[in-house]
Design a protein around this motif. Structure first.
Motif, PDB file in Angstrom:
ATOM      1  N   GLU A  33       0.827  -1.211   0.000  1.00 44.44           N
ATOM      2  CA  GLU A  33       0.000   0.000   0.000  1.00 44.44           C
ATOM      3  C   GLU A  33       0.861   1.261   0.000  1.00 44.44           C
ATOM      4  N   ALA A  34       1.919   1.246   0.781  1.00 43.57           N
ATOM      5  CA  ALA A  34       2.821   2.404   0.816  1.00 43.57           C
ATOM      6  C   ALA A  34       3.501   2.594  -0.535  1.00 43.57           C
ATOM      7  N   PHE A  35       3.866   1.496  -1.186  1.00 39.16           N
ATOM      8  CA  PHE A  35       4.506   1.582  -2.498  1.00 39.16           C
ATOM      9  C   PHE A  35       3.556   2.160  -3.542  1.00 39.16           C
ATOM     10  N   VAL A  36       2.300   1.741  -3.514  1.00 39.49           N
ATOM     11  CA  VAL A  36       1.308   2.260  -4.462  1.00 39.49           C
ATOM     12  C   VAL A  36       1.095   3.756  -4.236  1.00 39.49           C
ATOM     13  N   VAL A  37       1.012   4.168  -2.977  1.00 44.58           N
ATOM     14  CA  VAL A  37       0.847   5.597  -2.682  1.00 44.58           C
ATOM     15  C   VAL A  37       2.052   6.390  -3.175  1.00 44.58           C
ATOM     16  N   LEU A  38       3.256   5.882  -2.951  1.00 43.07           N
ATOM     17  CA  LEU A  38       4.464   6.550  -3.445  1.00 43.07           C
ATOM     18  C   LEU A  38       4.422   6.671  -4.971  1.00 43.07           C
ATOM     19  N   SER A  39       3.989   5.618  -5.643  1.00 41.83           N
ATOM     20  CA  SER A  39       3.889   5.648  -7.107  1.00 41.83           C
ATOM     21  C   SER A  39       2.868   6.685  -7.564  1.00 41.83           C
ATOM     22  N   LEU A  40       1.765   6.813  -6.836  1.00 42.99           N
ATOM     23  CA  LEU A  40       0.749   7.818  -7.170  1.00 42.99           C
ATOM     24  C   LEU A  40       1.285   9.232  -6.985  1.00 42.99           C
ATOM     25  N   VAL A  41       2.147   9.436  -6.003  1.00 42.12           N
ATOM     26  CA  VAL A  41       2.775  10.757  -5.822  1.00 42.12           C
ATOM     27  C   VAL A  41       3.642  11.079  -7.039  1.00 42.12           C
ATOM     28  N   PHE A  42       4.408  10.097  -7.512  1.00 39.83           N
ATOM     29  CA  PHE A  42       5.212  10.316  -8.720  1.00 39.83           C
ATOM     30  C   PHE A  42       4.325  10.570  -9.931  1.00 39.83           C
ATOM     31  N   LEU A  43       3.182   9.876 -10.008  1.00 37.65           N
ATOM     32  CA  LEU A  43       2.236  10.119 -11.104  1.00 37.65           C
ATOM     33  C   LEU A  43       1.722  11.555 -11.070  1.00 37.65           C
ATOM     34  N   PHE A  44       1.427  12.063  -9.894  1.00 32.40           N
ATOM     35  CA  PHE A  44       0.955  13.436  -9.753  1.00 32.40           C
ATOM     36  C   PHE A  44       1.963  14.417 -10.362  1.00 32.40           C
ATOM     37  N   PHE A  45       3.236  14.240 -10.040  1.00 32.62           N
ATOM     38  CA  PHE A  45       4.251  15.145 -10.584  1.00 32.62           C
ATOM     39  C   PHE A  45       4.453  14.937 -12.081  1.00 32.62           C
ATOM     40  N   GLU A  46       4.266  13.717 -12.564  1.00 29.93           N
ATOM     41  CA  GLU A  46       4.329  13.472 -14.006  1.00 29.93           C
ATOM     42  C   GLU A  46       3.208  14.207 -14.733  1.00 29.93           C
ATOM     43  N   ILE A  47       2.014  14.184 -14.162  1.00 35.73           N
ATOM     44  CA  ILE A  47       0.890  14.879 -14.796  1.00 35.73           C
ATOM     45  C   ILE A  47       1.130  16.382 -14.768  1.00 35.73           C
ATOM     46  N   LEU A  48       1.695  16.892 -13.681  1.00 35.30           N
ATOM     47  CA  LEU A  48       2.057  18.317 -13.648  1.00 35.30           C
ATOM     48  C   LEU A  48       3.052  18.645 -14.756  1.00 35.30           C
ATOM     49  N   LYS A  49       4.025  17.759 -14.955  1.00 38.57           N
ATOM     50  CA  LYS A  49       4.999  17.981 -16.028  1.00 38.57           C
ATOM     51  C   LYS A  49       4.335  18.008 -17.396  1.00 38.57           C
ATOM     52  N   SER A  50       3.314  17.177 -17.578  1.00 33.70           N
ATOM     53  CA  SER A  50       2.693  17.086 -18.902  1.00 33.70           C
ATOM     54  C   SER A  50       1.893  18.334 -19.258  1.00 33.70           C
ATOM     55  N   THR A  51       1.569  19.172 -18.274  1.00 30.51           N
ATOM     56  CA  THR A  51       0.825  20.395 -18.574  1.00 30.51           C
ATOM     57  C   THR A  51       1.729  21.493 -19.113  1.00 30.51           C
ATOM     58  N   ARG A  52       3.028  21.313 -18.986  1.00 32.91           N
ATOM     59  CA  ARG A  52       3.971  22.297 -19.530  1.00 32.91           C
ATOM     60  C   ARG A  52       4.320  21.902 -20.958  1.00 32.91           C
ATOM     61  N   ILE A  53       4.039  22.780 -21.872  1.00 32.85           N
ATOM     62  CA  ILE A  53       4.329  22.488 -23.274  1.00 32.85           C
ATOM     63  C   ILE A  53       5.657  23.133 -23.634  1.00 32.85           C
ATOM     64  N   THR A  54       6.621  22.281 -23.866  1.00 28.16           N
ATOM     65  CA  THR A  54       7.948  22.736 -24.285  1.00 28.16           C
ATOM     66  C   THR A  54       8.362  21.896 -25.486  1.00 28.16           C
ATOM     67  N   SER A  55       9.512  22.219 -26.011  1.00 31.27           N
ATOM     68  CA  SER A  55      10.007  21.444 -27.147  1.00 31.27           C
ATOM     69  C   SER A  55      10.401  20.036 -26.716  1.00 31.27           C
ATOM     70  N   ARG A  56      10.614  19.841 -25.423  1.00 29.15           N
ATOM     71  CA  ARG A  56      11.013  18.525 -24.924  1.00 29.15           C
ATOM     72  C   ARG A  56       9.826  17.669 -24.489  1.00 29.15           C
ATOM     73  N   SER A  57       8.620  18.191 -24.555  1.00 29.75           N
ATOM     74  CA  SER A  57       7.470  17.428 -24.055  1.00 29.75           C
ATOM     75  C   SER A  57       7.205  16.180 -24.891  1.00 29.75           C
ATOM     76  N   ILE A  58       7.447  16.236 -26.185  1.00 27.16           N
ATOM     77  CA  ILE A  58       7.263  15.046 -27.027  1.00 27.16           C
ATOM     78  C   ILE A  58       8.266  13.969 -26.626  1.00 27.16           C
ATOM     79  N   ILE A  59       9.488  14.367 -26.352  1.00 27.62           N
ATOM     80  CA  ILE A  59      10.506  13.411 -25.903  1.00 27.62           C
ATOM     81  C   ILE A  59      10.083  12.802 -24.573  1.00 27.62           C
TER      82      ILE A  59
END
Length: 134
Positions: free
Chosen positions: A48-74
């Motif tokens: 359960e702790a591992f899944v929660v940690l993974s969800l925290v990383f997912l949250f930051f990944e989704i935040l990253k995806s809202t920034r449109i840069t030339s590197r977002s496709i990469i």
């Protein structure tokens, strides 16, 4: 500054470190027990702790995806590569054939789908064409 490296590679690496460098570790191991005000005992397992940690990383990944840069496709391509590597590990490696890894794989898939969906939505907004007045 956020890097184009997929953050979900961290939980994937952490999973592999746990299962290969600490054999015999059980995901059902209780990490802690919390006494609730209601009198109930809430036990938190390693899984359960591992899944929660993974969800925290997912949250930051989704935040990253809202920034449109030339590197977002990469970044999106690398996220897809991490998902494909995880899928291959799930199908081919005995230690990855469990529910914890399956949930991690679902989190990786959600990252890929959310990343592309957010990018397409932002691109639609940026390239919206107003109808001409006649």
């Amino acid at each position: 500054m956020l890097t184009p490296v997929p953050l979900l590679i961290v939980p994937l690496a952490l999973y592999n470190i746990i299962v290969f460098l600490m054999p015999g570790t059980e995901w059902s191991t209780v990490l802690t027990t919390v006494s609730m005000l209601s009198g109930a005992e809430w036990t938190i397992s390693m899984a359960e702790a591992f899944v929660v940690l993974s969800l925290v990383f997912l949250f930051f990944e989704i935040l990253k995806s809202t920034r449109i840069t030339s590197r977002s496709i990469i970044d999106h391509m690398l996220s897809m590569l991490v998902f494909v590597a995880g899928m291959a590990e799930f199908l081919l490696v005995r230690q990855a054939g469990n529910s914890v890894f399956a949930i991690l794989l679902c989190i990786m898939l959600l990252d890929v789908v959310a990343g592309f969906s957010v990018s397409v939505r932002v691109a639609q907004r940026d390239f919206a064409i107003e109808p001409r007045d006649s």
